[in-house]
Structure formats: structure tokens, C-alpha cells
Write a protein that holds these residues in place. Structure first.
Motif: not given
Length: 200
Positions: A69-98
Motif C-alpha cells: 500500500q505504501a509503495a502504491a501511494q500517489d506520493a513522492p518516491d522517498a515517501h513511498r520507500i520510507r513507507g515500505v521500510l516502516a512496514a518491516k520495522h513496525d512488524l519487528a518492533l511489534q514482535l520484539i516488544g510483545d
């Protein structure tokens, strides 16, 4: 198969994982967390390993959907790349934190989760490579390398203290540098001094 009921099984599996970890969880634990008999759980998963595999697949699929969804956004390239990376990071933080146990679901070396983790990383890498290509990285090797660098950064930050605060700053700096490579090419001046110059 009743998708809602399978979801309940996986929710119960996650609750058991938080408390006991993969090795110490039993099918009786999962059934007890659901408030049903063990035979009822077997209608949706073959065994404990199957329950944990399906749980890992669900969590990684959800994160991958957010990345797409982040990659498909109508947004600047940097914003979309950042969104892809955030999806991975958020999963890791959830699993590490729980729980100390839930990070097991991200262990690419674990027998149960290796394929799921590998597929997830491959899909993210493909998304990032495509985004860098769309951003003007015409050299396929450079786009692939940019994706490698981005994933390495996020993986490195996953266990860092205060990584949620650091990720935006780190990714902004990294992505800016990688995207600037698309527009700045260093060439050798054929003049007698042989100096390196960058086109304006």
C-alpha cells in the motif's frame, strides 16, 4: 475452512507464544486459550507447528500488505520507500516488544519460519528495487544495491534503543543520498589535469 475460526486459533496461538514460546506451547494450551477442546483446534491446523507457521504467515502477509500500500501511494518516491521500510520495522518492533518469545517468528534460521521470512524479505526487496527504478535508477544493479542497503539499515535498527525515533531520520538521510545518485554522475575530465568534475 471458516476463516474467522482460523483467525481465532491463530490469535490463541499468539497468546500462547507470548507466554510460553514456541517450544513450550502445546495444542492443549492453544485449545485452552480458545476455550475449546483440542479436537476442535485440529479442524483448523494439523498440529502445533502448523499453527505457528500459519501465524507467522499471517503477520508477515499483513506487513507485506502495508508495504505494498505504501509503495502504491500517489506520493513522492522517498515517501513511498520510507513507507515500505516502516512496514518491516513496525512488524519487528511489534514482535520484539510483545514478549521475549514473539521475535522467534522473525528468525529466518528457524526451521518453522525460514521460508516465510525469506519470502517476505524477497518481496520487500522487489518492491524497493522497483521503487528505486521508478525514481530514475536506470542501472538494475544500482537499484538492487539500493534495496539491499535500505533493508540492511532497517534490520540494523530493529534492536537498537529508541529505533522508532531513529528510523525516520536514518531513512531520510539514506534515501536522499541514494536518490541523489540518480541525478549526479561523476565523470573524468579529459583535460590535462585529469580532475574529477560533476555536471551542473
Amino acid at each position: 475452512m471458516d476463516a474467522d475460526r482460523l483467525s481465532e486459533v491463530l490469535d490463541a496461538t499468539y497468546a500462547c507464544l507470548v507466554r510460553h514460546g514456541v517450544r513450550r506451547t502445546t495444542m492443549d494450551d492453544i485449545a485452552s486459550a480458545m476455550g475449546v477442546s483440542r479436537s476442535a483446534v485440529y479442524q483448523y491446523v494439523r498440529n502445533k507447528d502448523d499453527a505457528f507457521r500459519k501465524l507467522a504467515e499471517r503477520l508477515h502477509a499483513q506487513a507485506l500488505q502495508r508495504a505494498r500500500q505504501a509503495a502504491a501511494q500517489d506520493a513522492p518516491d522517498a515517501h513511498r520507500i520510507r513507507g515500505v521500510l516502516a512496514a518491516k520495522h513496525d512488524l519487528a518492533l511489534q514482535l520484539i516488544g510483545d514478549s521475549p518469545h514473539t521475535a522467534e517468528l522473525m528468525d529466518a534460521k528457524a526451521r518453522l519460519f525460514a521460508e516465510t521470512c525469506s519470502t517476505f524479505t524477497t518481496e520487500l526487496h522487489a518492491l524497493l528495487t522497483d521503487l528505486f527504478t521508478q525514481a530514475g535508477t536506470t542501472d538494475p544493479a544500482r537499484a538492487t544495491e539500493a534495496a539491499d542497503i535500505c533493508l540492511a539499515l532497517v534490520i540494523g535498527l530493529e534492536t537498537a534503543p529508541d529505533s522508532r525515533r531513529l528510523l525516520p531520520r536514518a531513512t531520510d538521510a539514506l534515501i536522499t543520498g541514494l536518490l541523489q545518485q540518480n541525478t549526479t554522475t561523476v565523470v573524468t575530465d579529459p583535460g590535462p589535469a585529469g580532475a574529477l568534475t560533476a555536471p551542473a
